[in-house]
Scaffold this motif. Structure first.
Motif, PDB file in Angstrom:
ATOM      1  N   TRP A   1       0.827  -1.195   0.000  1.00  0.00           N
ATOM      2  CA  TRP A   1       0.000   0.000   0.000  1.00  0.00           C
ATOM      3  C   TRP A   1       0.869   1.255   0.000  1.00  0.00           C
ATOM      4  O   TRP A   1       0.608   2.196  -0.754  1.00  0.00           O
ATOM      5  CB  TRP A   1      -0.921  -0.001   1.220  1.00  0.00           C
TER       6      TRP A   1
ATOM      7  N   CYS B   1       1.740   6.650  -6.876  1.00  0.00           N
ATOM      8  CA  CYS B   1       0.616   7.486  -7.290  1.00  0.00           C
ATOM      9  C   CYS B   1       0.926   8.963  -7.064  1.00  0.00           C
ATOM     10  O   CYS B   1       0.628   9.809  -7.917  1.00  0.00           O
ATOM     11  CB  CYS B   1      -0.655   7.097  -6.539  1.00  0.00           C
TER      12      CYS B   1
ATOM     13  N   ARG C   1       1.070   4.012  -2.991  1.00  0.00           N
ATOM     14  CA  ARG C   1       0.753   5.407  -2.646  1.00  0.00           C
ATOM     15  C   ARG C   1       1.881   6.333  -3.108  1.00  0.00           C
ATOM     16  O   ARG C   1       1.629   7.386  -3.690  1.00  0.00           O
ATOM     17  CB  ARG C   1       0.548   5.543  -1.139  1.00  0.00           C
TER      18      ARG C   1
ATOM     19  N   GLN D   1      -6.656  10.594  -9.183  1.00  0.00           N
ATOM     20  CA  GLN D   1      -7.177  10.735  -7.823  1.00  0.00           C
ATOM     21  C   GLN D   1      -8.326   9.761  -7.587  1.00  0.00           C
ATOM     22  O   GLN D   1      -8.428   9.160  -6.518  1.00  0.00           O
ATOM     23  CB  GLN D   1      -7.640  12.170  -7.576  1.00  0.00           C
ATOM     24  N   GLU D   2      -9.172   9.608  -8.590  1.00  0.00           N
ATOM     25  CA  GLU D   2     -10.288   8.671  -8.467  1.00  0.00           C
ATOM     26  C   GLU D   2      -9.779   7.239  -8.305  1.00  0.00           C
ATOM     27  O   GLU D   2     -10.252   6.485  -7.449  1.00  0.00           O
ATOM     28  CB  GLU D   2     -11.179   8.782  -9.709  1.00  0.00           C
TER      29      GLU D   2
ATOM     30  N   ASN E   1      -8.041  -0.660   2.356  1.00  0.00           N
ATOM     31  CA  ASN E   1      -8.580  -0.578   3.713  1.00  0.00           C
ATOM     32  C   ASN E   1      -9.456  -1.788   4.026  1.00  0.00           C
ATOM     33  O   ASN E   1      -9.403  -2.341   5.129  1.00  0.00           O
ATOM     34  CB  ASN E   1      -9.362   0.712   3.910  1.00  0.00           C
TER      35      ASN E   1
ATOM     36  N   MET F   1      -6.849   6.371  -7.209  1.00  0.00           N
ATOM     37  CA  MET F   1      -6.158   6.276  -5.929  1.00  0.00           C
ATOM     38  C   MET F   1      -7.161   6.100  -4.781  1.00  0.00           C
ATOM     39  O   MET F   1      -6.939   5.308  -3.863  1.00  0.00           O
ATOM     40  CB  MET F   1      -5.310   7.547  -5.706  1.00  0.00           C
ATOM     41  N   GLU F   2      -8.287   6.812  -4.852  1.00  0.00           N
ATOM     42  CA  GLU F   2      -9.316   6.672  -3.817  1.00  0.00           C
ATOM     43  C   GLU F   2      -9.910   5.265  -3.820  1.00  0.00           C
ATOM     44  O   GLU F   2     -10.155   4.682  -2.765  1.00  0.00           O
ATOM     45  CB  GLU F   2     -10.408   7.712  -4.019  1.00  0.00           C
ATOM     46  N   GLN F   3     -10.128   4.718  -5.019  1.00  0.00           N
ATOM     47  CA  GLN F   3     -10.668   3.359  -5.116  1.00  0.00           C
ATOM     48  C   GLN F   3      -9.683   2.338  -4.553  1.00  0.00           C
ATOM     49  O   GLN F   3     -10.072   1.423  -3.811  1.00  0.00           O
ATOM     50  CB  GLN F   3     -10.991   3.013  -6.569  1.00  0.00           C
ATOM     51  N   GLU F   4      -8.415   2.494  -4.900  1.00  0.00           N
ATOM     52  CA  GLU F   4      -7.399   1.570  -4.395  1.00  0.00           C
ATOM     53  C   GLU F   4      -7.258   1.685  -2.884  1.00  0.00           C
ATOM     54  O   GLU F   4      -7.072   0.678  -2.191  1.00  0.00           O
ATOM     55  CB  GLU F   4      -6.059   1.833  -5.069  1.00  0.00           C
ATOM     56  N   LEU F   5      -7.350   2.891  -2.374  1.00  0.00           N
ATOM     57  CA  LEU F   5      -7.262   3.091  -0.928  1.00  0.00           C
ATOM     58  C   LEU F   5      -8.435   2.423  -0.217  1.00  0.00           C
ATOM     59  O   LEU F   5      -8.254   1.772   0.812  1.00  0.00           O
ATOM     60  CB  LEU F   5      -7.216   4.579  -0.604  1.00  0.00           C
ATOM     61  N   ALA F   6      -9.630   2.560  -0.778  1.00  0.00           N
ATOM     62  CA  ALA F   6     -10.804   1.916  -0.190  1.00  0.00           C
ATOM     63  C   ALA F   6     -10.645   0.402  -0.195  1.00  0.00           C
ATOM     64  O   ALA F   6     -10.940  -0.275   0.806  1.00  0.00           O
ATOM     65  CB  ALA F   6     -12.065   2.334  -0.942  1.00  0.00           C
TER      66      ALA F   6
END
Length: 85
Positions: free
Chosen positions: A10, A17, A14, A36-37, A47, A39-44
């Motif tokens: 992760w 990205c 990050r 950014q979209e 998690n 990155m947000e999906q990958e972060l979700a």
């Protein structure tokens, strides 16, 4: 061990990205929004996966403690009552 690998992956993605984002900002603002979209999906997703790994580790810990507790009770000549169906 799996938990540490997940965290490392992760952090690496990050960093990549963020690096790509700074390059893309100069080139194309729409690419930045797309990055950014993503990155947000990958972060979700990371998690969610991190939560699953932590839950599995906690489950293993509880199971190990339960087995140890049963063994200690057996050594004292006691046991759990288990209803069999």
């Amino acid at each position: 061990m799996g938990f540490k690998k997940t965290i490392d992956r992760w952090q690496n993605s990050r960093t990549k990205c963020l690096w790509q984002m700074t390059l893309s900002q100069r080139r194309n603002p729409y690419a930045v929004l797309k990055m950014q979209e993503i990155m947000e999906q990958e972060l979700a997703l990371s998690n969610k996966e991190l939560l699953r790994v932590r839950q599995a580790a906690l489950h293993q810990l509880f199971e190990k403690e339960y087995q140890q507790y049963q063994q200690e009770l057996r050594q004292m000549g006691k046991a759990f009552y288990v209803e069999r169906m």
